[in-house]
Each structure stands twice: as C-alpha cells, then as structure tokens.
Design an enzyme around this catalytic site. Sequence first.
Site, short mmCIF file in Angstrom:
data_model
loop_
_atom_site.label_atom_id
_atom_site.label_comp_id
_atom_site.label_asym_id
_atom_site.label_seq_id
_atom_site.Cartn_x
_atom_site.Cartn_y
_atom_site.Cartn_z
CB VAL A 12 -81.78 -62.36 -65.70
CG1 VAL A 12 -80.58 -62.37 -64.80
CG2 VAL A 12 -82.07 -63.90 -66.05
CG MET A 13 -80.03 -58.09 -67.40
SD MET A 13 -78.61 -57.65 -66.40
CE MET A 13 -78.30 -56.06 -66.58
CB SER A 131 -71.83 -52.38 -67.94
OG SER A 131 -70.97 -53.59 -67.49
CE LYS A 185 -73.07 -52.41 -71.04
NZ LYS A 185 -73.34 -53.59 -71.81
CG HIS A 188 -68.51 -51.56 -71.23
ND1 HIS A 188 -69.03 -52.92 -71.33
CD2 HIS A 188 -68.00 -51.55 -69.71
CE1 HIS A 188 -69.00 -53.46 -70.18
NE2 HIS A 188 -68.11 -52.72 -69.20
CE LYS A 263 -77.43 -61.87 -74.71
NZ LYS A 263 -76.36 -61.51 -74.05
C1 6PG Z 1 -72.45 -55.88 -69.26
C2 6PG Z 1 -72.04 -57.04 -70.55
C3 6PG Z 1 -73.61 -57.50 -70.99
C4 6PG Z 1 -73.43 -58.70 -71.71
C5 6PG Z 1 -73.52 -58.33 -73.18
C6 6PG Z 1 -72.34 -58.94 -73.97
O1 6PG Z 1 -71.62 -54.99 -69.43
O2 6PG Z 1 -73.00 -56.40 -68.38
O3 6PG Z 1 -71.49 -56.72 -71.71
O4 6PG Z 1 -74.17 -56.25 -71.50
O5 6PG Z 1 -72.36 -59.53 -71.47
O6 6PG Z 1 -74.68 -58.66 -73.58
O7 6PG Z 1 -72.90 -60.22 -74.29
P1 6PG Z 1 -72.25 -61.03 -75.58
O8 6PG Z 1 -71.00 -61.54 -75.23
O9 6PG Z 1 -73.25 -62.17 -75.96
O10 6PG Z 1 -72.19 -60.08 -76.73
#
Ligand code: 6PG
Length: 474
Positions: A12-13, A131, A185, A188, A263
């Site tokens: 996806v990303m 992000s 990040k 963040h 995660k």
């Molecule tokens: C972003 C998000 C993205 C994702 C993370 C957190 O900045 O786009 O932070 O990186 O939401 O993976 O996910 P979890 O909630 O599963 O830790």
Amino acid sequence: MTADIGLVGAGVMGSALALNLADNGYKVAVYGKSPHKVQTCAAAAKEQNLKGEIIPCATSAEMVAHVRAPRPFLLLVPAGDAVDSVIAELRPLIDKGDLIIDAGNGNFHNTRERTKMLEADGYAFLGLGVSGGSEGARHGPAIMAGGSPALWSRVEEPLKAISAKHNGEACCEWFGPDGAGHFVKTIHNGIEYADMQMIAEAYGVMRDGLGMQADEIGAVFQRWNEGPLGSFLIEITGQTAQIADPETGKPLLDVIQDKAGQKGTGRWSVIEAQHLAAPASTIEAAVVARNISSRKDAREEMEALFGAAPTELGDALGDRNTTLNALEQALIAGKIACYAQGFETFKAASATYEWGLDYAAIARVWRAGCIIRSVFLDDIARVLGEDSDAHLMATPFFADLMRDNQGGLRNTVAACATHGLPAPALSAALSYFDMYRTDRGTANMVQIQRDFFGHHGFERVDKDGGGYHGPWVV
Ligand code: 6PG
C-alpha cells in the site's frame, strides 16, 4: 538506465509513493515480492496518465539495471528483518556510492547500525520517516530524514517534490545524522498514540458518562475541529463516529471490538524516553492503554469480579454543555502536556546523540501531511522558532492556554476518577502539569529513604552542594 529512482515494496505505502513520484514527473523502477502488485502499480500510473512513469520489474537485478547511477533506492518494506533481507539482496547488485533509503517505520537504533555497516563498505544509507498513511504517501506525506547531509542533498529535490506542503512550504526536512529521521518519526508516533488515546478517553466520557450516541459524539468532535483542537485526528473522529455499519445499520463505532492493535512505534518512543530520562508519561499511558485494551478476557473477568463502575456522570461537571466544555479544555491542556513531553524527549535525544535537532523545524514538518497535523503545530513552530530551548508548556503562548484550560482538565480527571471512567492519558497529563508547577515537591522523602538504606546522600535546602547524610549509624 533511465529511471531516476528504484523502489522496493509495492504494498500500500510503496505503491502510493511510487505513484506520487510518477505524478511529480519521476521515472521509478518498482520491484516487489508480489509481481501482481508491481504490475497493478505500473498500470495505475498509466491509467492516471501521470507525468512520469513506473517501470515494473520482475527481479531486484532488473530494477537495479534500470536506475541511473549513482542510484537511489527507496525501501518500503516492513520494519525489521525485511529491511535487512532487502539490503542483503541489493548489496551484490549495486555499486559503491549507491544510496539505500529505508522509508519504513524503522527503529532508529537499527538505522544507526545499518548506516555504520553500509558506510563502512562504501555504500550509502538514509533513514526516512514517512507519515500520512496511504493517502498521504500518494498525495503528500510529511517526511523526516536522517543521515549524512551530503547524501540528503542527492534526494532532497524529489522527496520535497512529493511531500505535503504547508502554505507552499515542503513538509520534508533533514534533521540530523544517522537515526535522527527515524527517531523524529518514532516520537511522532508516540504523540499520535497519546492524541488518539486522549480522544478515546473524551469519547468514553461522552458515551459512558453522558450516555451520548455515536452520531451525537461525532457532531461534538466536528464542532471541536473548528476550534483550537482542529486537527486530522479530531476531524476523522467526527467523521467516523457518524458512519453506519453497512451490515447492521448500527453505528460502525459500536460494532468494533474495544481492542487496539499496535506495531510497536509508540512503545519504542516510551522506551527511548525512559532511556533518556525524559518524562513522557502521557505517551506511556497511551501505550499502556493499548496493552490493557488487548487483554479483553481479563477485563471481562475483572468486571464480573469487581462490578462495573458507576460511570454515569449526572451533573458532576454541570449540565451537558458545561461538561463538554470541560472536556474540550481537558483535551487542549492534555495535548499541550503531551507535546511538551515529546519535545523534552527530543532535547534529551539531541544532546545524547549529538544530532543538533531543530525543534521548530520538526513542528513545521508536522503541520501538514502527517497523522498528527493540527492547527496547534503552527503555534508550536512559532514559539519554538522564537526560543528553541524553552519548555513548551512555559512559553508565554502555551502557558496562557494552560492557565485557561487546566481547570477543565482537572475537573474532568477528577470526575472520571470518582465515577470509575478510565482516563489514564489525561490523568498523566494533569500529573505532569501539577508536578512541574510545584516548586516544593516531595522528593525529599525519597532522598531521606535513599540515604537511610543506601547512604546515597542528599542536598540540603539551607546549604550549597550535595553529599549530606542523615545521622544514621552505618
Ligand atoms: C503515520 C502512522 C503510520 C502508522 C503506524 C502506527 O505516521 O502514517 O504513524 O506510520 O499508523 O504504523 O501504527 P500502529 O498503531 O500499528 O503502531
């Protein structure tokens, strides 16, 4: 050899970033484990008639062969072992000087190690925090880079081109050497966890304390989105709370199990804050809340054991409007505390790892594209731009906001405590504020105990220096 960049990972990303690059006129050679996803991504670029091009590659060797030297490669694969496997796969295929960029949610310790290892062998490595989810990746994410500045200058242009823009300014910045970008990040994400948890707590007060329905709750968040809380997370909370489940017609929110996944990036941010002795209690409370949320069986058992709390607030905080005003204030004050913790952690990390982080620049990058984007970040960027060393909560602008809103935070947390409504992140924010605004704290008690049992020594209020002891017989 005509592609500007190679991209590994057509999930996806990865696909969204590849399309974003192509949208900005770049030619991207894409390779991924799933040939189908690679083909779909290339077809999407054609269908959307993008300025650039996506070249689908069946193997990593084919991808490498397409890219113009010195080659940049963007990795969009899951953090951890997958990054090391891709690096191992690419190493025999690439030339010295080629640049591997890990654009996943990497742990910054791994990024430091990988940078050292690859640089020692003449290769180049950058860690990139990205992000904004898939939508952000496709149309403009916030990008937080770390690594050598010379390497950054090689890819700054395309990355700035694809990033989100705030008033025309690219939300894409280099923050320091090695793991600095991934660290920014990670914090963040810690803040993201705390923001989300405080919103969930406010939702709990409305649902269980005031007996409000999901759509009414959504409307309150929509209203709040117009004020100082205006942000992506408040906006999507307002929207999603009003969506019906297509299967049952009930509010979708009501049919979702109350177990939150993770995660690991939120947890990393707390672990790092602890290592750096930076107080990140609101972020930590949010991680703990996710952990307890996943222990559904234990919660069921304990509710049977202790009985459910009498969560209905009645008029504990006044009528509904007064209660909602207090709740809005609680979120404002909680948010200030939470961001102050994030920036305290940055300061500690910058000193420890010698990154020279530019705190105002971090806030500027977070203003658009990322998950925690909010109107609030404009103010943070401004106040830290004026005084980068200041404690966020003590800057004139945020001190005024804190003075105006701490009453609502206090009343909300108090009402939650007396009615058994869990509010761990808001409570932690209040304690953080109360501890900082207390000149004469209670650590003298801890010190007397430490000295009694461990001869650790203490400082005195009436004399200079340390190393004083009590009259204990040792
Ligand atoms: C972003 C998000 C993205 C994702 C993370 C957190 O900045 O786009 O932070 O990186 O939401 O993976 O996910 P979890 O909630 O599963 O830790």
